[in-house]
Design an enzyme around this catalytic site. Structure first.
Site, PDB file in Angstrom:
ATOM      1  N   MET A  30       0.846  -1.207   0.000  1.00 48.72           N
ATOM      2  CA  MET A  30       0.000   0.000   0.000  1.00 48.72           C
ATOM      3  C   MET A  30       0.882   1.257   0.000  1.00 48.72           C
ATOM      4  O   MET A  30       0.410   2.353   0.308  1.00 48.72           O
ATOM      5  CB  MET A  30      -0.931  -0.008   1.207  1.00 48.72           C
ATOM      6  CG  MET A  30      -1.876  -1.220   1.179  1.00 48.72           C
ATOM      7  SD  MET A  30      -3.390  -0.985   2.116  1.00 48.72           S
ATOM      8  CE  MET A  30      -2.745  -0.729   3.744  1.00 48.72           C
ATOM      9  N   GLY A  31       2.157   1.107  -0.326  1.00 51.19           N
ATOM     10  CA  GLY A  31       3.024   2.274  -0.479  1.00 51.19           C
ATOM     11  C   GLY A  31       3.579   2.787   0.841  1.00 51.19           C
ATOM     12  O   GLY A  31       3.542   2.102   1.853  1.00 51.19           O
ATOM     13  N   GLY A  36      10.988  -2.546   5.594  1.00 49.33           N
ATOM     14  CA  GLY A  36      10.238  -3.808   5.499  1.00 49.33           C
ATOM     15  C   GLY A  36       9.853  -4.092   4.052  1.00 49.33           C
ATOM     16  O   GLY A  36      10.048  -5.203   3.538  1.00 49.33           O
ATOM     17  N   HIS A  37       9.310  -3.065   3.383  1.00 49.16           N
ATOM     18  CA  HIS A  37       8.980  -3.217   1.956  1.00 49.16           C
ATOM     19  C   HIS A  37      10.252  -3.492   1.149  1.00 49.16           C
ATOM     20  O   HIS A  37      10.261  -4.329   0.241  1.00 49.16           O
ATOM     21  CB  HIS A  37       8.322  -1.943   1.410  1.00 49.16           C
ATOM     22  CG  HIS A  37       7.027  -1.568   2.071  1.00 49.16           C
ATOM     23  ND1 HIS A  37       6.918  -0.499   2.928  1.00 49.16           N
ATOM     24  CD2 HIS A  37       5.788  -2.104   1.984  1.00 49.16           C
ATOM     25  CE1 HIS A  37       5.657  -0.391   3.342  1.00 49.16           C
ATOM     26  NE2 HIS A  37       4.952  -1.351   2.791  1.00 49.16           N
ATOM     27  N   GLY A 148       5.171 -10.023   4.213  1.00 50.63           N
ATOM     28  CA  GLY A 148       5.949  -9.876   5.449  1.00 50.63           C
ATOM     29  C   GLY A 148       5.272 -10.570   6.619  1.00 50.63           C
ATOM     30  O   GLY A 148       4.049 -10.498   6.766  1.00 50.63           O
ATOM     31  N   LYS A 150       5.308  -9.540   9.465  1.00 49.15           N
ATOM     32  CA  LYS A 150       4.717  -8.475  10.295  1.00 49.15           C
ATOM     33  C   LYS A 150       3.189  -8.601  10.342  1.00 49.15           C
ATOM     34  O   LYS A 150       2.573  -8.375  11.373  1.00 49.15           O
ATOM     35  CB  LYS A 150       5.140  -7.128   9.710  1.00 49.15           C
ATOM     36  CG  LYS A 150       4.303  -5.935  10.090  1.00 49.15           C
ATOM     37  CD  LYS A 150       4.689  -5.432  11.437  1.00 49.15           C
ATOM     38  CE  LYS A 150       3.994  -4.140  11.858  1.00 49.15           C
ATOM     39  NZ  LYS A 150       2.759  -3.815  11.248  1.00 49.15           N
ATOM     40  N   GLN A 154      -2.575 -11.944   8.100  1.00 50.77           N
ATOM     41  CA  GLN A 154      -2.767 -11.726   6.655  1.00 50.77           C
ATOM     42  C   GLN A 154      -2.080 -12.841   5.863  1.00 50.77           C
ATOM     43  O   GLN A 154      -2.637 -13.379   4.899  1.00 50.77           O
ATOM     44  CB  GLN A 154      -2.195 -10.365   6.279  1.00 50.77           C
ATOM     45  CG  GLN A 154      -2.096 -10.112   4.790  1.00 50.77           C
ATOM     46  CD  GLN A 154      -1.735  -8.673   4.499  1.00 50.77           C
ATOM     47  OE1 GLN A 154      -2.566  -7.791   4.599  1.00 50.77           O
ATOM     48  NE2 GLN A 154      -0.490  -8.413   4.153  1.00 50.77           N
ATOM     49  N   SER A 186       6.475   0.170  10.242  1.00 48.25           N
ATOM     50  CA  SER A 186       5.115   0.252   9.705  1.00 48.25           C
ATOM     51  C   SER A 186       4.961   1.613   9.046  1.00 48.25           C
ATOM     52  O   SER A 186       5.512   2.609   9.536  1.00 48.25           O
ATOM     53  CB  SER A 186       4.096   0.116  10.839  1.00 48.25           C
ATOM     54  OG  SER A 186       2.830   0.583  10.414  1.00 48.25           O
TER      55      SER A 186
END
Ligand code: AMP
Length: 286
Positions: A30-31, A36-37, A148, A150, A154, A186
């Site tokens: 989600m940008g 992490g991304h 992830g 995290k 999900q 986050s």
């Protein structure tokens, strides 16, 4: 790096690659990228011939309009960071491309998606996640999609959906990236004041205390929870749960690797975090 906004163009670009027999990795996001991304993108870059990163703030998974409105958006920075990491395509469609007029289909996972985050954020949350992830997997057909740890629930929900719907992509899960002091990265952390940022450390401190207790031989869930809450300061958890990592069934005893998950409102931000609890083997009677 190319930015693509339509499904037709995305499919056109992929068609050429597929014809050449190249592998494709997808990193759904989600940008508002952080390390992490980046770790997901790096892994995809190492493993795949082509890397697609999707950037879509999915309105369907937000139960709170205020949270959706406040969600950080920084596409220009994100695009620059993705390009630096060697991403080939940033797939950033508008809402109308993903949910055009007449959109009426929802993908939902029963049971697993109804507890913890599903219970707190409402049944629409994971249905929104599953619907958009299912669409992205259909649009891109990646060999591997990267997620992830995290967002542990999900991951479990997406894996179940992929298995149940026979979606032919592998789901690869990478460890949670943390700040040096333990706070899980986050996109929402930018909204924490310095004082709230300090309080937020209660989440990872509590989880680590649970992990240490289990590593010392504690197997009783109540005792492990007590060890965690003792380290959480004034963080008031929405839930603090110890569950089976696949089914998310609550446990009373930790006899195999388990997950401890926490969610808490800290100032204006709702944070989640989790760690794996690894029990030590029971002593052998002599
Ligand atoms: P988001 O943009 O928050 O939807 O996240 C996109 C992907 O990055 C999801 O698979 C997340 O689980 C993953 N992610 C978010 N934060 C972290 C983190 N701190 N460490 C590892 N992966 C993360």
């Amino acid at each position: 790096m190319r930015t693509i906004r339509t499904i037709a163009e995305m499919r056109g670009w992929l068609g050429n690659l597929r014809a050449e027999g190249r592998s494709v990795g997808l990193v759904p996001t989600m940008g508002a990228f952080h390390a992490g991304h980046h770790s997901l993108m790096r892994e995809a870059r190492e493993e795949m011939d082509a890397v697609v990163v999707s950037l879509f703030v999915n309105p369907a998974q937000f139960n709170d309009a205020g949270d959706l409105a406040a969600y950080p958006r920084s596409e220009a920075n994100d695009a620059a960071e993705a390009a630096d990491l060697g991403v080939d395509v940033l797939f950033a469609p508008p809402v109308s491309e993903v949910y055009p007029d007449g959109f009426a289909t929802t993908v939902s996972v029963a049971g697993l998606a109804e507890v913890l985050e599903g219970a707190e954020r409402g049944p629409g949350h994971f249905a929104g996640v599953c619907t958009v992830v299912c669409k992205l997997l259909n649009i891109v057909s990646p060999d591997v999609a990267y997620f992830g740890q995290k967002d542990a629930q999900q991951v479990a929900v997406v894996k179940r959906m992929v298995r149940n719907l026979d979606i032919p992509s592998k789901i690869e899960v990478l460890p949670t990236v943390r700040e040096p002091d333990g706070l899980a990265l986050s996109s929402r952390n930018v909204r924490l004041s310095p004082a709230d940022r300090e309080r937020a450390l209660g989440l990872s401190r509590g989880l680590n205390a649970a992990k240490d207790a289990v590593a010392r031989g504690e197997r009783d869930v109540l005792a492990v929870r007590t060890a965690a809450t003792a380290q959480m300061g004034d963080v008031d958890a929405e839930y603090l749960a110890i569950v089976d990592p696949v089914s998310f069934t609550p446990l009373t005893t930790i006899a195999a690797p388990a997950l401890i998950l926490v969610a808490a409102q800290v100032g204006p931000v709702r944070l989640i975090d989790n760690v794996v609890l690894q029990p030590v083997p029971a002593p052998v009677a002599t």
